[in-house]
Design a protein around this motif. Sequence first.
Motif, mmCIF file in Angstrom:
data_model
loop_
_atom_site.group_PDB
_atom_site.id
_atom_site.type_symbol
_atom_site.label_atom_id
_atom_site.label_comp_id
_atom_site.label_asym_id
_atom_site.label_seq_id
_atom_site.Cartn_x
_atom_site.Cartn_y
_atom_site.Cartn_z
ATOM 1 N N GLY A 184 0.787 -1.221 0.000
ATOM 2 C CA GLY A 184 0.000 0.000 0.000
ATOM 3 C C GLY A 184 0.820 1.272 0.000
ATOM 4 O O GLY A 184 0.304 2.345 -0.320
ATOM 5 N N LEU A 185 2.096 1.194 0.341
ATOM 6 C CA LEU A 185 2.949 2.371 0.315
ATOM 7 C C LEU A 185 3.409 2.718 -1.094
ATOM 8 O O LEU A 185 4.009 3.776 -1.305
ATOM 9 N N ARG A 186 3.086 1.860 -2.067
ATOM 10 C CA ARG A 186 3.678 2.005 -3.386
ATOM 11 C C ARG A 186 2.673 2.220 -4.511
ATOM 12 O O ARG A 186 3.049 2.212 -5.683
ATOM 13 N N THR A 187 1.413 2.397 -4.166
ATOM 14 C CA THR A 187 0.411 2.704 -5.185
ATOM 15 C C THR A 187 -0.669 3.587 -4.578
ATOM 16 O O THR A 187 -0.756 3.728 -3.350
ATOM 17 N N LYS A 398 -3.476 2.434 -14.673
ATOM 18 C CA LYS A 398 -2.570 3.568 -14.614
ATOM 19 C C LYS A 398 -2.819 4.407 -13.361
ATOM 20 O O LYS A 398 -3.865 4.314 -12.732
ATOM 21 N N GLY A 399 -1.833 5.222 -13.033
ATOM 22 C CA GLY A 399 -1.934 6.091 -11.874
ATOM 23 C C GLY A 399 -0.646 6.058 -11.089
ATOM 24 O O GLY A 399 0.356 5.457 -11.507
ATOM 25 N N SER A 400 -0.637 6.711 -9.944
ATOM 26 C CA SER A 400 0.543 6.687 -9.083
ATOM 27 C C SER A 400 0.781 5.265 -8.604
ATOM 28 O O SER A 400 -0.050 4.675 -7.927
ATOM 29 N N MET A 421 3.404 13.441 -15.576
ATOM 30 C CA MET A 421 2.736 12.568 -16.537
ATOM 31 C C MET A 421 1.240 12.832 -16.616
ATOM 32 O O MET A 421 0.564 12.249 -17.462
ATOM 33 N N GLY A 422 0.739 13.706 -15.762
ATOM 34 C CA GLY A 422 -0.680 14.035 -15.813
ATOM 35 C C GLY A 422 -0.975 15.052 -16.892
ATOM 36 O O GLY A 422 -1.395 16.181 -16.607
ATOM 37 N N SER A 423 -0.742 14.691 -18.136
ATOM 38 C CA SER A 423 -1.024 15.573 -19.270
ATOM 39 C C SER A 423 -1.464 14.727 -20.456
ATOM 40 O O SER A 423 -1.184 13.517 -20.521
#
Length: 485
Positions: A184-187, A398-400, A421-423
Amino acid sequence: MFRGQPLYRTADLRALERASRDVVAEPVLMQRAAAAAWRHLQARWPDAGRLLVVCGGGNNGGDGHLLAALAHAAGREATVLVPAGTQPRGEAAEAAWRAWDGPRRAFDGALPADADLIVDALFGIGLTRAPRDEAAALIAAMNAAGRPVLALDVPSGLDADTGAAPGAAVRADATVEFLLPKRGLRTGRGPALAGTVYCERLDLPDLLPELENAARCIAAPELGHWLAPRPRDAHKGDHGHVLAIGGDHGTGGALALCLRAALRSGAGLVSGLTRREHVPALLAQQPEIMAHAADAPDAAPDLLTRADVVAVGPGLGRGAWGRAWFARALAAGRPLVVDADALNLLAEAPRRLDDAVLTPHPGEAARLLGIGTAEVQADRFAAAAALAERYGSVVVLKGSGSLVAAPGRTPRVVAAGNPGMGSGGMGDVLTGVIAALRGQGLDAFEAASCGALLHAAAADLAAADGERGLAASDLLPTLRRLANP
């Protein structure tokens, strides 16, 4: 053999703690945790002379009390702050509270103003709901203090299993996690809330070799696992023919990004089917692309059968033209990479797509599952697994901390990427990258894993000049560089 860093659930951590009690006493383990955190604190903030250690009543708070004692012994000023009415829970926590002989204050709505650094030892892994009342107010005060924060094990308020934060959550600059790396610390919210993560095993032996990891974390140095140097006698026919379909009226740029990314990721041949109006611009941008006018639904009848992989979706639209070409892509019987409006069309008429890669962002994932976006983000691992099972496909959510999931496979978390990358256009580039790798012989799961990592790592390299203003086309030169590790 390539495996990536294993990641675990809270239940795995609890099992390890139980198994370790016959080897290392709980108070000793707590002392090791405090010592490890103290080492990282000194290394990162050597000039922090006044510490505020926010402690709960459980073992995480015990870690905090012992850290405060170490700081005090080293000549630092330390104050322990606890929610009003908090008492230690369990023998190890009680012993840690007794070891601290400095000031301990109850939270009265405000934090001391003179702290150089805040240590978060409030909840740890034990909290899976939104913090309530005073705890939420305390977390809000920590975030508003304008001081650096070191979290012990998990930022308070973050779910260590899912990466979600259902309520108030500490925003840490760094986190020292104990015993096992937690997924959970990585997404999701995890990377933003945890900051830099340091994992400390606390000198425990490998007590549970049979423990099944919940995920694997993949990072840029591992790209060489998939991208070996090519033989000297290689030719374009060895590296796959990628066909991308999309670019309805006004959206030719999406397809151009996809095609150019496929080329820069090593595809031997790259073809595009798009509206006639976009063909001249495609050829002007990248003459190596074989661009075909596809205004009629029966255009280029042999092209779909000659391609090794078909990417469908960038700029496709949901009009009659896009629907007709989506149907043709599905009927072609080729390995597929499905993105953008092709995902929205799939959501309208769900079907299994064996040997395909789906690349949804959370909103598209929600439509594919028939749920809300918030529900997807509340448990990204569960959402990715549900998508993979429902559509019989490999999924890149996709996402963080992008996730790669497939039926029967351990999911992978991509440890790369940045807010730049949010473009617009970034997803089109990812589609081209995955299609190129699929065409070069990787199976769907490996192509998705390598492609998502290559794409994110290229964005990190391209963001050297700044994240704000990063454009999708900025990734094209760095893709080529990283595709040749």
